[in-house]
Design an enzyme around this catalytic site. Structure first.
Site, mmCIF file in Angstrom:
data_model
loop_
_atom_site.group_PDB
_atom_site.id
_atom_site.type_symbol
_atom_site.label_atom_id
_atom_site.label_comp_id
_atom_site.label_asym_id
_atom_site.label_seq_id
_atom_site.Cartn_x
_atom_site.Cartn_y
_atom_site.Cartn_z
ATOM 1 N N HIS A 211 40.100 21.233 7.699
ATOM 2 C CA HIS A 211 38.947 21.605 6.873
ATOM 3 C C HIS A 211 38.085 22.626 7.604
ATOM 4 O O HIS A 211 38.148 22.777 8.830
ATOM 5 C CB HIS A 211 38.107 20.372 6.522
ATOM 6 C CG HIS A 211 37.444 19.722 7.706
ATOM 7 N ND1 HIS A 211 38.137 18.970 8.620
ATOM 8 C CD2 HIS A 211 36.146 19.733 8.125
ATOM 9 C CE1 HIS A 211 37.308 18.531 9.555
ATOM 10 N NE2 HIS A 211 36.091 18.989 9.286
ATOM 11 N N ASP B 186 33.857 23.451 7.825
ATOM 12 C CA ASP B 186 32.658 22.647 7.621
ATOM 13 C C ASP B 186 31.836 23.130 6.428
ATOM 14 O O ASP B 186 31.665 24.330 6.209
ATOM 15 C CB ASP B 186 31.776 22.679 8.873
ATOM 16 C CG ASP B 186 32.364 21.849 10.006
ATOM 17 O OD1 ASP B 186 33.128 20.915 9.726
ATOM 18 O OD2 ASP B 186 32.045 22.145 11.177
ATOM 19 N N HIS C 109 39.588 23.308 11.280
ATOM 20 C CA HIS C 109 39.840 22.448 12.433
ATOM 21 C C HIS C 109 40.297 21.077 11.982
ATOM 22 O O HIS C 109 40.130 20.685 10.824
ATOM 23 C CB HIS C 109 38.612 22.363 13.346
ATOM 24 C CG HIS C 109 37.349 21.944 12.671
ATOM 25 N ND1 HIS C 109 36.595 22.797 11.896
ATOM 26 C CD2 HIS C 109 36.697 20.749 12.629
ATOM 27 C CE1 HIS C 109 35.536 22.167 11.418
ATOM 28 N NE2 HIS C 109 35.592 20.910 11.847
ATOM 29 N N ARG D 293 27.534 17.317 17.254
ATOM 30 C CA ARG D 293 27.733 18.665 16.720
ATOM 31 C C ARG D 293 26.416 19.229 16.211
ATOM 32 O O ARG D 293 25.632 18.524 15.560
ATOM 33 C CB ARG D 293 28.746 18.629 15.577
ATOM 34 C CG ARG D 293 29.183 20.013 15.090
ATOM 35 C CD ARG D 293 29.912 19.915 13.773
ATOM 36 N NE ARG D 293 29.003 19.556 12.687
ATOM 37 C CZ ARG D 293 29.397 19.017 11.543
ATOM 38 N NH1 ARG D 293 30.662 18.739 11.329
ATOM 39 N NH2 ARG D 293 28.513 18.732 10.601
#
Length: 315
Positions: free
Chosen positions: A141, A143, A291, A306
């Site tokens: 996917h 983000d 990723h 993150r």
């Protein structure tokens, strides 16, 4: 006794009917190029660049990310990001504040109310222990493509790593686009796709938790193939977590094409894989990559934080 070769004058028997199923991954040579046409390679003067993959991924050595960036260092790091698409920094052990300050060199930070929060609303915390609910693992996917302005990029730090497993892979979606058959590229150039937060989050969140965000995050449309705003390179911009259909196509046509496009991230020649150590930082270009976090560490603990940087409207 060695069998005789067929006489060149003897007709060869016809081959029996043969085919492989359509719409799968093409198995064979790949055209891999790291940079767009017109890119000029220049040496890096303020740090060492150690390539980790053919088309993306480089470890950056010689920097302490807890220290403020000069304008010159920021510009050189941005050039490395555009060239390598994901940058790795070993053993940084940043505080949440330092992690936010580093990311803020690239723009406004975004928050995500759908994920667990760390020290502040800009920090998303992934704490995986025995029995923890899975999130965005084991799926390719990009983000927050369900936003009108999907993230420019993200800075991820591993606070705690399992003894084995827990790697992350990235895929270069410009290389993925370049290697599509020409007839597929012709069909999708100019097409637009619908992105929605629900498919990705419904994998691990109950409906009662998701329903209140439907007005905040309505479905949005983005180009199937976007142009990178800094390099101009064409990049495949659909993903298996958030892209639901191609606008204006029948559902059957859309599903068939999206299955093919989603598969492109799975090609090893387009990928880099990072084996984490505690304190490592990865900084990736969300406009150019997808990723995949590998959940293969069983009951061991893995803790990551993150910080994401708001991006532009894809075109």
């Amino acid at each position: 006794m060695t069998p005789l070769a067929p006489s060149p004058l003897s007709p060869l028997p016809p081959l029996r009917p043969h085919r492989i199923p359509a719409d799968g991954l093409y198995e064979g040579p790949r055209m891999v190029r790291r940079t767009p046409d017109g890119w000029t390679d220049r040496p890096y003067e303020r740090f060492e660049v150690v390539p980790q993959g053919a088309v993306l991924g480089a470890e950056i050595r010689g920097l302490d990310l807890s220290r403020p960036l000069t304008a010159e260092l920021r510009a050189e790091l941005n050039r490395a990001l555009l060239e390598w698409k994901v940058l790795f920094f070993r053993g940084q052990h940043l505080t949440s504040e330092s992690q936010r300050e580093f990311a803020a060199n690239w723009g406004e930070l975004e928050s995500n109310p759908l994920l667990a929060q760390g020290d502040t609303k800009e920090v998303v915390r992934f704490d995986k222990t025995a029995g923890a609910v899975p999130t965005f693992e084991n799926v390719w996917h990009a983000d927050v493509t369900f936003r009108e302005r999907p993230a420019l990029g993200a800075v991820l730090q591993l606070r705690e790593v399992p003894a084995s497993g827990g790697d992350t892979l990235w895929a270069d979606m410009a290389a993925a686009y370049d290697n599509l058959p020409s007839e597929i590229r012709a069909r999708i150039d100019g097409a637009r796709a619908v992105h929605d937060y629900l498919p990705g989050f419904a994998r691990f969140s109950p409906a009662a938790q998701l329903a209140p965000f439907q007005e905040e995050f309505p479905p949005v449309e983005h180009p199937v193939v976007r142009r990178h705003p800094e390099t101009g390179r064409r990049t495949l911009f659909v993903n298996a977590s958030f892209t639901t259909r191609i606008a204006g196509w029948t559902q059957a046509e859309s599903d068939r094409m999206l299955r093919l496009l989603f598969q492109q991230a799975h090609v090893p020649e387009f990928q880099v894989r990072w084996r984490w150590q505690a304190g490592d930082v990865a900084f990736w270009d969300n406009r150019a990559t997808q990723h995949y976090a590998v959940n293969d560490y069983g009951t061991q603990r893995r803790v990551a934080e993150r910080v994401a940087i708001a991006g532009d409207r894809p075109y």
